[in-house]
Design a protein around this motif. Structure first.
Motif: not given
Length: 120
Positions: A30-45
């Motif tokens: 993944x690229x950086x922004x996708x990592x940030x979005x993945x973490x945000x989604x997986x943790x429910x924000x």
């Protein structure tokens, strides 16, 4: 370079932010922004990584050998060439597994004291 041992006791403990980044990469490159979005989604924000936190962590993880940056020819075709893609290394996978074992042990201790729900 980080420690390179198969012994879980010698593998480094990692922060929760690093754990979440490594978990995001366990699913694939993944690229950086996708990592940030993945973490945000997986943790429910509940965990929002700033670019500074992400790239500071990635820099240290690169130095420790937990992740590698993909070369241009390893990246998806027709993608923005400014994006940097990262991949979990076999060593990074070992570190995540060791952290999961540590966390499972801690959860069992919490259960023993009535501080975590019992298994269903």
């Amino acid at each position: 370079m980080g420690l390179r041992s198969d012994s879980q006791e010698e593998l480094p403990a990692i922060s929760s932010q690093v754990l979440h980044i490594l978990l995001a990469l366990a699913a694939g490159d993944q690229h950086g922004y996708a990592i940030m979005q993945d973490v945000l989604d997986r943790t429910g924000g509940k965990l929002r990584l700033s670019p500074g936190t992400l790239y500071g962590s990635v820099k240290r993880m690169l130095e420790q050998g937990l992740v590698v940056e993909l070369r241009q020819n390893e990246r998806p075709p027709d993608d923005d060439e400014r994006r940097r893609y990262y991949r979990l290394t076999p060593y990074g996978r070992k570190v995540v597994r060791a952290e999961a074992v540590r966390m499972a042990g801690l959860l069992e201790q919490a259960r023993a004291y009535g501080l975590a729900p019992k298994r269903a």
